[in-house]
Design a protein around this motif. Structure first.
Motif, PDB file in Angstrom:
ATOM      1  N   ILE A 135     -11.372   8.102  -8.467  1.00  0.00           N
ATOM      2  CA  ILE A 135     -10.181   7.242  -8.379  1.00  0.00           C
ATOM      3  C   ILE A 135      -9.211   7.648  -9.475  1.00  0.00           C
TER       4      ILE A 135
ATOM      5  N   ASP B 179     -12.442  -0.774  -2.721  1.00  0.00           N
ATOM      6  CA  ASP B 179     -11.128  -1.405  -2.883  1.00  0.00           C
ATOM      7  C   ASP B 179     -10.019  -0.557  -2.279  1.00  0.00           C
ATOM      8  N   LEU B 180     -10.313   0.734  -2.106  1.00  0.00           N
ATOM      9  CA  LEU B 180      -9.243   1.660  -1.720  1.00  0.00           C
ATOM     10  C   LEU B 180      -9.438   2.277  -0.343  1.00  0.00           C
TER      11      LEU B 180
ATOM     12  N   ASP C 134      -5.112   4.719  -0.157  1.00  0.00           N
ATOM     13  CA  ASP C 134      -5.645   3.379  -0.366  1.00  0.00           C
ATOM     14  C   ASP C 134      -5.829   2.756   1.024  1.00  0.00           C
ATOM     15  N   LYS C 135      -6.042   1.465   1.090  1.00  0.00           N
ATOM     16  CA  LYS C 135      -6.302   0.810   2.374  1.00  0.00           C
ATOM     17  C   LYS C 135      -5.181   1.027   3.389  1.00  0.00           C
TER      18      LYS C 135
ATOM     19  N   GLY D 161       0.828  -1.216   0.000  1.00  0.00           N
ATOM     20  CA  GLY D 161       0.000   0.000   0.000  1.00  0.00           C
ATOM     21  C   GLY D 161       0.856   1.256   0.000  1.00  0.00           C
TER      22      GLY D 161
ATOM     23  N   LEU E 123      -5.300   5.098  -6.659  1.00  0.00           N
ATOM     24  CA  LEU E 123      -5.507   5.770  -5.365  1.00  0.00           C
ATOM     25  C   LEU E 123      -6.840   6.510  -5.386  1.00  0.00           C
TER      26      LEU E 123
END
Lengths: 313, 313, 313, 313, 313, 313
Positions: free
Chosen positions: C66, C100-101, C41-42, C4, C18
């Motif tokens: 995104i 997802d992010l 992101d995560k 990440g 991102l």
């Protein structure tokens, strides 16, 4: 079951065994001496005056002795009194014991101790933690089985300390399964050891008073030292010793609540919360026991003076 | 005396010896590594950047080493920096020592330790108190001579702990003559032992950091345990042991200040006050030292953020 | 798994997707406008400057869009920056989603919601409590699945609210078995409803901000009113409504923590404690996740600024 | 020495002189008036009822008069009473004085005042400080010799104010030698003046009550104004006046303890600490005086409700 | 009206008169000296750097002088700066005054003072109160007309003290009609006198700083002493003097807010509340003035860090 | 006017009407039952014992009934008692009403309610605010006219709620003219609605007790919900609803005083202050009413335990 002394109303006749919990001398308006005995059974306490043969009574009815009494319940200045017509000391061969006349945990001290050893032997994996925990419990196991966990408020009854410990172990087990990040060994050992110092903090079981050491050092410092000395005598060194000491030192959660350090490992933080949960739950279940659904308890000092409601649904 | 690094103004040239107190790596906008060295002498600290030969510098200038530097004082973002033109590691045979470059107590550690032993041998009458106090001081005497009494605020310099102890002994002596009710043995032993736990609480002398044990247990619990273990190893039992432990456990005066019990003997209460007096006086004399009469100090965090005035009379 | 953005070091090259989380305009020393994008992101967030074509960038990269970026990690004033060489808006058909992010609960929102309904349908016996609880959850179920439980601190991630709720349900189940005096219906309903008001308190999921209503009324009053209105629309009256409102109103435990009344039923007291346990445990497991055994976390603001230790045993 | 009234037990006969400290009228169940006299000597107080000739008794036994009484000690509602058989007003030529029957400092008021003047004349060098301090003391010297330093707690006895002042001067002298940075003139003057306002704050010596001015202005503002007016009448201006006013205004140390400003000169900070030390020591030595070694005092309200232990070593 | 300096955006050109409020010397990376001038007008302040001819600038632009400047607004580290191309000192005959460039009360100091005298002459009946109040106001009337009421927060502008006083008088008048129990003379005199001590507490009007006396004594003690001295010089004695002193001493309402005594007359309690109301209202109307309906203010430090909303209805 | 029961001295004979406010059963030393009646009129309360015909008395003299009594005032344990020779229940056709025997506001409930409607109809311009405010007042108008504003402390008398509301409206009017920035509609509606929830919070008017809902929810949450439900039933949406709810939710000013949110609109802040002013003024005028000039009141618990002085000027 026979009705306890606390459940007798004014005007009713009582006959039965009671424990002598306190004895105080006074002087009446006629300048004669008299005694005020605090007598009790599992249901609670009542005062009873002795106006005659005071010296004899002092000799016959010492604190922690058991008496058989017959008398009527009266009221003086808003408080119930037992106006006895007859009182005699009970002898040992009558098979009435102190434990019969004091509030006790719902589980026996022996069973509770057994559960604690089971956790030490089965659930704690780390050898150093296991050895120290077992060593400290063994040193105090006689008292551990019977001591209360507090002088008033929560678990203030025979075997209250062991009952509190086992209650906390059940929560700890459930938390370890919900939060697998927790180190079981540390948390279980912390639960078992956290209040063992109370055995040195209180004088005795009946009419609990703080001991000299209890007042000057507090149970938190004493159990930390016990852990240090146990480790020394067992020849154990390493982070485990410091972590165990940290767990007991920080278990009150805040400096102003008597911990010299705040919790700074996850298990210490959760140990503090488990202690709080079990103490509060014991206070509440005790207070709500005799309250009718739809009614409120007395104000509970240890719960911030709140009066709790028992739902009627 | 040569002017210290902290007294150099922007634009001035410095040449002399400095102690390496901290070393930090950074990465510049051009993606090259650089070092920020914190260098200091008795007068204070300054930062200096190393832009070239970073790896070599890391090897040559470890923390607690001594360097000779030549450079000019500049300012970056409101803070002075030492822009060095030349820097080299000093070798042992150059006879510049760490103690030459750190602020120290105005009396030598050896003299201070001697004074402490004198009090133990001459003024403390009770044999048990004398034995335990001497035993604990002997165990730690090497560090006791050089450790600071705090990581910042009061007595935060070499031998600060011993200097603080001896300062407090002087107050204790005067109080014992003003208030003859005080038990000299207890008060003197309490003064001598109260902060010895700080030796285990801090990592080292330069750039003081809390140790692992210091963070998890705190100096108060550690010195109480030291007393307990000393008594055990000397075979001493009795009220004296509990009283000594009470003195050190309660010397912060309040639970919220880190004492697990409040003072409940006269000597413990007065020990706490003496500690407070000497700590505050050291903070104030240090802060006022470089202030002109008729001016105010900076705000002093440990004095409740007050700015103190130096009278012009 | 791909590394990440937060795990890239200075000097490393990043290439990937991102989420645009914040967009701020600034003016450079040369008086030209520029943008500061917060991208994430995560793993966490990083800032990236846009110096050219500012108006175009504002249009192409709105919040919650995104982007695909290529660039190098640099450092400015002690903070990492992403120095991008290339950035483009990602279109919907590229199948990269906001979820997802963003950091999310380890269990899906749908599964968590299902568990909540299961408890309502299976474990809650009282019909009035069951009906109101189900009604309120149904009204908010879309957001309930995805909202965080807080804007920072604990459970501050996608589906954090539902994950927190289900975590608390597990504790509640265990407490009901340890303390059979607890009324399951009240406790389970209290857990499920206690934080639903946060859905009206926060503006949205990305970069959570308090809503107008959130600031003026607070989530506690709003959920209490929702319960009252649900009861009214369902034609339900009785003690159950007041008890459910009491549970949510008092769940912060103290007036100074935002509850207009203190808990005065056993289930409300324990609800508050369960909330505290799960919030603290989530904060600690998150903080300790990336810490090496034998090391300390950063200071944790929501834990009283303590730095926690991860044991090495 | 004859046993004091407070040392008589129930049933004992008392015969001797007592001071009338309070007189209160009451109405008995039979609707007749009666009096409750509070009578005392150095050992303490006792109540005595007058059932007959109430009007005559009111005239004969006013507050601050002295009576000779003969009677027996009884107990009513847990409190000792003096059941008098005989009571008569004592005339002046019997040479029993109020001072004979009130607790007093162990040193005479005149000796204490002399010591204060000696410090002013000998130790204070600055002419302005010397002049103002002497002027204020002279204005109040009559009362200064006899007033207590507080209405209860510390130094609450005849000449307590002067005794407290002289005790603090001894500490101040010792601190000036330990911390030579201290300005002797300021510290000594501060000690001497700090509580002089109490003379205007209390109504009188027997049965101390706050005066009207005492309640509305407080002793701290009053003494500051006295200093200002003294300076004005002496034609003194300069920093000294402000510094003296600062010393007295700030001597309670904190706003919440009644000082309108916090200490911001070193001497003011230390004045506050000296005041605290001497007040606490007087409270403790008084409380511990009659306690057996190995026992605890009553809970001391002014010491945070702590019960202190008297070591048996 | 011409736009004030605070309303210029980055990139805009400014030309006009500004007041020099602060002058600070710094040293640039190239080791040259530079100046940071804080310049302001009624709209607010901005910083401007002087890189050349520093010594000359120091001489030409002292604090409280007025300059004419031409330049462009830039931004440095998130703060606006005035990048001046031209700056010159303004001479007296240009008829630009300090008052033209400082925020002032919306009513002139003379009108405010007149209103105060009108209340003294017309509304205050008690001769002693009238005489003392008039005497104190007359002594300070020159400064009373122009001083601010605080160094920041409420009424921190020219004539703020008088404006605050007159605002409070309006509330006091309304309260006297709503609560006829209030003593008008005491309340009006209390309002007029309560903050006069601030004139001695602050150094001067521009860039308000606490004076030496202000720091050591505080405005509350100083105004109480002024009242006492005024009474003495006017030969006034009686309860009125004590009551007036009580009003000013207690007007902060609580010890921890700097009053050495709490209000214990009705008029003192209400005086404190009126002060609080007017201070808060001034803070809020100032903060909300430039906020759009439907928006929030910045966090307001003196309002407990709250951000206030301006309704859009 | 006839003298009230509270003004009778010991030994005086009373004859007149009294309201039965409390009835308690007790048991005498001879084991017989007796009753303690709390009887009162506008002047205050007195206890009276019923020793005979207890069952009959219980039936004849229920709480809130009126009795005619003849007896003498005696004293028992320091408290006055009414020793009745004669007592009989008063019948409805004797035209003595509960309102005749309870302390009431000095203005009738009907007049107060009329004033409130006048403000709603005349002064509130915004239609939504007007509609909601009128709707809520109409729903509760019967009780609004007679309820007290508190169970003790301020406005604790019949129609105290309406009197408090109207008193606050007078202050609000005056503030709106002094501070024209205030939104009249919001402030007036806030004043009118702020305490309406107390009608649901208290059980009844005589001997006020908290209701079940009052204890579990508090008046603040209840009135906020009433506003929400009123808006829903009237089909009103918009910022007005949230603002009205914010006004009532925040009117205690601080979280620790029971508001779940702090005031963040100007009108909410001022509403809190107006409430505080009127509550304190009512407490003080009541306490000072019967105090002689030059004397002090009892300590007033709700005023921080201060004893207030009534000036003699």
């Amino acid at each position: 079951m026979k009705k306890g002394i606390a459940n007798y109303g004014v005007g009713e006749n009582f006959q039965g065994f009671l424990l002598v919990k306190k004895v105080q001398k006074g002087i009446a308006r006629n300048n004669n001496e008299f005694l005020t005995l605090t007598l009790g059974d599992k249901s609670g306490d009542i005062e009873s005056k002795v106006w005659d043969n005071v010296e004899q009574a002092l000799a016959y009815y010492p604190v922690e002795s058991i008496v058989e009494v017959q008398g009527v319940i009266t009221e003086f200045q808003g408080k119930k009194q037992l106006n006895s017509n007859f009182m005699r000391a009970v002898t040992e061969d009558e098979h009435v014991t102190v434990a019969d006349l004091l509030q006790s945990a719902p589980v026996s001290g022996n069973d509770l101790l057994e559960k604690v050893y089971e956790v030490i032997n089965t659930d704690i994996q780390n050898d150093k933690i296991k050895a120290i925990t077992k060593d400290v419990v063994q040193k105090f196991e006689g008292d551990f089985k019977v001591y209360p966990a507090a002088s008033k408020n929560h678990h203030a009854y025979v075997s209250g300390l062991a009952y509190h410990t086992v209650g906390m172990l059940r929560i700890a087990e459930s938390f370890c399964s919900i939060y697998p990040e927790l180190n079981k060994d540390l948390l279980f050992a912390g639960v078992i050891l956290h209040d063992v110092g109370k055995i040195r903090e209180y004088e005795r079981i009946v009419n609990t008073e703080y001991s000299f050491e209890g007042k000057l050092l507090g149970h938190i410092s004493m159990i930390s030292e016990e852990i240090g000395m146990s480790a020394q005598s067992l020849g154990i060194i390493g982070e485990e010793v410091t972590l165990l000491q940290h767990l007991v030192l920080s278990h009150h959660g805040k400096l102003e609540w008597g911990s010299p350090v705040q919790p700074i490992i996850m298990e210490a933080e959760i140990l503090h919360l488990i202690d709080m949960v079990d103490a509060k739950m014991d206070t509440l279940r005790t207070a709500l026991r005799d309250v009718q659904p739809g009614s409120f308890t007395e104000r509970l000092y240890s719960m911030g003076n709140r009066s709790f409601y028992k739902p009627s649904i």
